[in-house]
Scaffold this motif. Structure first.
Motif, PDB file in Angstrom:
ATOM      1  N   GLN A 266       0.833  -1.191   0.000  1.00 48.32           N
ATOM      2  CA  GLN A 266       0.000   0.000   0.000  1.00 48.32           C
ATOM      3  C   GLN A 266       0.875   1.251   0.000  1.00 48.32           C
ATOM      4  N   PRO A 267       0.311   2.401  -0.359  1.00 47.43           N
ATOM      5  CA  PRO A 267       1.083   3.645  -0.293  1.00 47.43           C
ATOM      6  C   PRO A 267       1.577   3.907   1.128  1.00 47.43           C
ATOM      7  N   LYS A 268       2.761   4.459   1.233  1.00 50.41           N
ATOM      8  CA  LYS A 268       3.341   4.716   2.549  1.00 50.41           C
ATOM      9  C   LYS A 268       2.669   5.917   3.218  1.00 50.41           C
ATOM     10  N   VAL A 269       2.575   5.848   4.539  1.00 48.38           N
ATOM     11  CA  VAL A 269       1.957   6.907   5.341  1.00 48.38           C
ATOM     12  C   VAL A 269       3.047   7.606   6.137  1.00 48.38           C
ATOM     13  N   SER A 270       3.046   8.936   6.096  1.00 44.71           N
ATOM     14  CA  SER A 270       4.096   9.708   6.759  1.00 44.71           C
ATOM     15  C   SER A 270       3.761   9.976   8.222  1.00 44.71           C
ATOM     16  N   VAL A 271       4.776  10.397   8.959  1.00 38.95           N
ATOM     17  CA  VAL A 271       4.598  10.798  10.362  1.00 38.95           C
ATOM     18  C   VAL A 271       3.564  11.911  10.459  1.00 38.95           C
ATOM     19  N   GLN A 272       3.695  12.924   9.607  1.00 39.34           N
ATOM     20  CA  GLN A 272       2.784  14.062   9.678  1.00 39.34           C
ATOM     21  C   GLN A 272       1.345  13.646   9.398  1.00 39.34           C
ATOM     22  N   GLU A 273       1.147  12.732   8.453  1.00 34.84           N
ATOM     23  CA  GLU A 273      -0.206  12.256   8.171  1.00 34.84           C
ATOM     24  C   GLU A 273      -0.783  11.511   9.370  1.00 34.84           C
ATOM     25  N   ALA A 274       0.069  10.819  10.114  1.00 28.83           N
ATOM     26  CA  ALA A 274      -0.410  10.019  11.244  1.00 28.83           C
ATOM     27  C   ALA A 274      -0.738  10.872  12.461  1.00 28.83           C
ATOM     28  N   ILE A 275       0.035  11.922  12.710  1.00 30.95           N
ATOM     29  CA  ILE A 275      -0.162  12.699  13.943  1.00 30.95           C
ATOM     30  C   ILE A 275      -0.916  14.004  13.685  1.00 30.95           C
ATOM     31  N   CYS A 276      -1.449  14.174  12.486  1.00 26.80           N
ATOM     32  CA  CYS A 276      -2.166  15.406  12.183  1.00 26.80           C
ATOM     33  C   CYS A 276      -3.353  15.568  13.134  1.00 26.80           C
ATOM     34  N   GLY A 277      -3.665  16.799  13.459  1.00 25.37           N
ATOM     35  CA  GLY A 277      -4.779  17.088  14.340  1.00 25.37           C
ATOM     36  C   GLY A 277      -4.406  17.122  15.808  1.00 25.37           C
ATOM     37  N   LEU A 278      -3.231  16.594  16.179  1.00 25.30           N
ATOM     38  CA  LEU A 278      -2.800  16.662  17.569  1.00 25.30           C
ATOM     39  C   LEU A 278      -2.186  18.031  17.841  1.00 25.30           C
ATOM     40  N   TRP A 279      -2.570  18.614  18.959  1.00 27.57           N
ATOM     41  CA  TRP A 279      -2.212  19.991  19.274  1.00 27.57           C
ATOM     42  C   TRP A 279      -0.707  20.159  19.433  1.00 27.57           C
ATOM     43  N   ALA A 280      -0.156  21.275  18.899  1.00 32.93           N
ATOM     44  CA  ALA A 280       1.258  21.588  19.075  1.00 32.93           C
ATOM     45  C   ALA A 280       1.538  21.886  20.544  1.00 32.93           C
ATOM     46  N   LEU A 281       2.593  21.292  21.074  1.00 27.52           N
ATOM     47  CA  LEU A 281       2.947  21.444  22.479  1.00 27.52           C
ATOM     48  C   LEU A 281       4.412  21.824  22.623  1.00 27.52           C
ATOM     49  N   ARG A 282       4.719  22.449  23.723  1.00 32.69           N
ATOM     50  CA  ARG A 282       6.121  22.663  24.079  1.00 32.69           C
ATOM     51  C   ARG A 282       6.577  21.524  24.981  1.00 32.69           C
ATOM     52  N   SER A 283       7.886  21.304  25.039  1.00 31.79           N
ATOM     53  CA  SER A 283       8.399  20.402  26.062  1.00 31.79           C
ATOM     54  C   SER A 283       8.478  21.172  27.374  1.00 31.79           C
ATOM     55  N   GLY A 284       8.957  20.522  28.407  1.00 37.66           N
ATOM     56  CA  GLY A 284       9.155  21.201  29.676  1.00 37.66           C
ATOM     57  C   GLY A 284      10.634  21.388  29.964  1.00 37.66           C
TER      58      GLY A 284
END
Length: 497
Positions: A266-284
């Motif tokens: 099947q076509p390959k799925v990227s990291v960005q396609e998999a985690i899209c929609g998850l809110w951008a966060l900072r580390s601590g």
């Protein structure tokens, strides 16, 4: 007439194989349902029991979603649903396979399952892989008193084989690391020994590769034919694992020659396609953490890099944008549920639960200020060049001060997961420090969250991992990707039909 298969799940971890097989069993005329899961880790057992309880309902209980929405502890299921909770506790056993008396204890359960289902059982599981993995073998070489032949982990697959002999299932699936193909013990390769033991178990089994055409009976497959490359099957991760499918000899007479059980790549799925929609966060920050202090630390690191002549211009341009940014993410945790825009349809359908109104377990670690700089540099380099930098490409002022850094053994010590392609293999090491699993966005300057790692492993978004965060990471890294397991489950049912 449709059949109902009972699944026995050994070395179950948090339930990746079981989740996939269960969902395949609910979407087919022939059904599959987990009868017994066996796992030794107490937190993984808690996760398994919760999922077993939830699966006992046509729709998950409303109290589950209410607790998740409020961010509170889960209810006392024993009080609310005593019958279903009792069944879940019975389904999941915390046992150490290979321990004294464990096989004898399970034997009666195996006999009951075989007789109650008239032989229509399926055995799944992956014996622990530390003794076979390349990383594990490397660590073992460094132990002065390590004796290969005395490492019982090399022989845990025999516990699987003994249960296979007792259960005599219609089919089995055994999963292990790629390193099993090259591992040697007692002067010989372990893999063909494993194949022979599996083939001869019970009434005998025909062994099939899942990603290669089925050959005529009597033609032995090459060891590498059993290697599954997950990224070729819709998984956003380059996870390469040995997966052996066995069909009981009396059922294997008319298998369709030329069929590829898992189908074409099947076509390959990227990291960005998999985690899209998850809110951008900072580390601590490991010490003195707050949003303003973290943002100042990141800008300081970015400014330092922007002024360093040793850093290539494309990387300097990226870090300069961050040093001038007034919009660095302020939050370390987000329960906001985003949209699945840009995600391939098969994963959107797999992840999405319309009743789930929050994001689960999406919070970040704390890092020391120097590691913020290393994460920033690695992510910026990866964005600029499409690949993560080697340690030797880091400027001197970002090099970690450990004595082995010049040996080359830690060349990939700070590895960013490139946004535009599948991730590297998510392993249990993600529970330790996150250095090998850096988020692709330089502005977030952090390692992946539990939920992001779970997305790369294709756990549904409503899958809750029990225990402290370190244990959650460990469970995610030890699992078989559920969406891959779903496809394997479908293939098994198709062949048995």
């Amino acid at each position: 007439m449709p059949k109902n298969f009972a699944i026995i799940d050994l070395f179950a971890g948090p339930g990746g194989l079981g989740e996939g097989f269960s969902r395949a069993g609910r979407s087919s005329e022939d059904r599959m349902k987990i009868h017994l899961s066996v796992e030794m880790d107490e937190h993984a057992v808690q996760t398994l029991r919760l999922r077993a309880f939830l699966r006992s309902f046509e729709e998950f209980p409303k109290e589950y979603y209410a607790a998740l929405k409020k961010g509170k502890n889960l209810p006392d299921w024993h009080t609310l649903y005593p019958s279903q909770w009792k069944d879940a506790q019975s389904e999941v056993r915390q046992r150490v396979l290979g321990g004294d008396g464990v096989f004898d204890e399970l034997a009666a359960e195996l006999d009951n399952a075989r007789e109650a289902h008239h032989g229509d059982t399926i055995l799944i599981g992956g014996p622990p892989c530390q003794a076979y993995s390349l990383a594990g073998r490397s660590r073992n070489k460094g132990k002065a008193d390590y004796v290969l032949e005395n490492d019982a982990r090399h022989y845990l697959y025999r516990e699987y084989v003994e249960i296979l002999k007792r259960l005599k299932p219609a089919a089995f699936v055994m999963e292990n690391v790629k390193g099993m193909l090259s591992s040697e013990v007692d002067g010989g390769g372990i893999f063909h020994r494993v194949l022979d033991d599996l083939k001869r178990a019970g009434d005998g089994y025909r062994l099939l590769p899942l990603a290669r055409p089925i050959q005529p009976a009597g033609i032995r497959a090459d060891g590498r034919d059993f290697l599954i490359r997950s990224e070729e099957h819709g998984i956003p991760q380059a996870r390469h694992r040995v997966i052996i499918l066995g069909i009981r000899s009396d059922l294997a007479g008319n298998l369709p020659t030329g069929l590829i059980p898992l189908g074409s790549p099947q076509p390959k799925v990227s990291v960005q396609e998999a985690i899209c929609g998850l809110w951008a966060l900072r580390s601590g920050l490991s010490a003195g953490d707050d949003a303003e202090a973290w943002q100042e630390a990141v800008r300081d690191q970015a400014t330092r890099m922007a002024r360093a002549a040793a850093i290539p211009a494309p990387v300097r341009d990226i870090v300069r944008e961050i040093s001038d940014s007034t919009a660095l993410p302020p939050h370390r945790e987000s329960r906001w549920r985003g949209e699945y825009i840009g995600m391939p349809a098969h994963l959107r359908e797999w992840f999405h639960d319309p009743r789930l109104t929050v994001t689960l377990q999406h919070e970040t670690r704390g890092h020391i200020a120097d590691d913020l700089g290393r994460y920033l540099f690695s992510a910026a380099w990866t964005r600029a060049y499409g690949r993560s930098p080697k340690l030797e490409q880091f400027p001197v002022f970002l090099q970690p001060e450990h004595r082995n850094r010049a040996t080359g053994a830690f060349a990939d010590r700070f590895r960013t997961q490139a946004a535009d392609r599948p991730s590297s293999t998510v392993t249990s090491h993600i529970s330790k420090d996150g250095h090998y699993f850096i988020h692709p966005d330089p502005a977030q300057c952090r390692s992946l969250t539990v939920r992001e790692a779970a997305r790369l492993q294709t756990f549904p978004d409503n899958y809750f991992f029990c225990g402290p965060r370190t244990k959650q990471y460990h469970q995610v890294g030890n699992a078989v990707p559920p969406f891959l397991a779903y496809q394997i489950g479908q293939a098994v049912l198709k062949l048995l039909a």
